[in-house]
Design a protein around this motif. Structure first.
Motif, PDB file in Angstrom:
ATOM      1  N   GLN A  16       0.814  -1.212   0.000  1.00 54.97           N
ATOM      2  CA  GLN A  16       0.000   0.000   0.000  1.00 54.97           C
ATOM      3  C   GLN A  16       0.850   1.266   0.000  1.00 54.97           C
ATOM      4  N   ARG A  17       1.773   1.342   0.913  1.00 57.72           N
ATOM      5  CA  ARG A  17       2.567   2.570   1.061  1.00 57.72           C
ATOM      6  C   ARG A  17       3.748   2.632   0.097  1.00 57.72           C
ATOM      7  N   GLY A  20       2.079   1.840  -3.778  1.00 56.24           N
ATOM      8  CA  GLY A  20       0.904   2.597  -4.199  1.00 56.24           C
ATOM      9  C   GLY A  20      -0.306   1.748  -4.545  1.00 56.24           C
ATOM     10  N   ARG A  21      -0.398   0.579  -3.943  1.00 57.68           N
ATOM     11  CA  ARG A  21      -1.519  -0.333  -4.222  1.00 57.68           C
ATOM     12  C   ARG A  21      -2.607  -0.110  -3.179  1.00 57.68           C
ATOM     13  N   GLU A  22      -3.564   0.748  -3.533  1.00 56.25           N
ATOM     14  CA  GLU A  22      -4.617   1.127  -2.590  1.00 56.25           C
ATOM     15  C   GLU A  22      -5.554  -0.010  -2.212  1.00 56.25           C
ATOM     16  N   GLU A  23      -5.533  -1.109  -2.969  1.00 53.58           N
ATOM     17  CA  GLU A  23      -6.406  -2.239  -2.639  1.00 53.58           C
ATOM     18  C   GLU A  23      -5.825  -3.127  -1.544  1.00 53.58           C
ATOM     19  N   TRP A  64     -10.167   0.318  -3.688  1.00 58.00           N
ATOM     20  CA  TRP A  64      -9.735   1.336  -2.719  1.00 58.00           C
ATOM     21  C   TRP A  64      -9.915   0.871  -1.277  1.00 58.00           C
ATOM     22  N   GLY A  66      -7.924  -0.695   0.871  1.00 58.41           N
ATOM     23  CA  GLY A  66      -6.832  -0.331   1.768  1.00 58.41           C
ATOM     24  C   GLY A  66      -6.817   1.142   2.087  1.00 58.41           C
ATOM     25  N   LEU A  67      -7.118   1.960   1.090  1.00 55.55           N
ATOM     26  CA  LEU A  67      -7.169   3.399   1.296  1.00 55.55           C
ATOM     27  C   LEU A  67      -8.307   3.768   2.247  1.00 55.55           C
ATOM     28  N   THR A  70      -7.255   2.865   5.764  1.00 56.69           N
ATOM     29  CA  THR A  70      -6.303   3.846   6.287  1.00 56.69           C
ATOM     30  C   THR A  70      -7.034   5.113   6.718  1.00 56.69           C
ATOM     31  N   HIS A  71      -7.994   5.521   5.951  1.00 58.42           N
ATOM     32  CA  HIS A  71      -8.781   6.714   6.297  1.00 58.42           C
ATOM     33  C   HIS A  71      -9.568   6.482   7.593  1.00 58.42           C
TER      34      HIS A  71
END
Length: 75
Positions: A16-17, A20-23, A64, A66-67, A70-71
């Motif tokens: 993810q970080r 850049g893999r938001e899933e 999205w 994972g994003l 994180t939110h």
């Protein structure tokens, strides 16, 4: 996908970080397990979800997930 020698949480966070893999969903994150558990239990402060419950909750966010997780943890 798992990285030999690293657990699922660390692999998801690196994907993810670092990639850049938001899933990539860190479904074993202790904070996330607690937050989702509290949400699913109607606000019980000691609620604790399973990794499966975390995956089910964030499945609706598709690529999205994972994003969104994180939110959920951000202050």
């Amino acid at each position: 996908r798992e990285i030999p020698g690293l657990g699922g949480w660390r692999g998801a966070m690196l994907a993810q970080r670092g990639r850049g893999r938001e899933e990539a969903l860190p479904d074993g994150d202790v904070g996330l397990l607690g937050a989702v558990g509290q949400l699913l239990s109607g606000g019980e402060p000691r609620g604790y979800a399973t990794e499966q419950e975390v995956r089910e909750l964030f499945a609706a966010y598709g690529p999205w997930a994972g994003l969104a997780a994180t939110h959920m943890l951000s202050p």
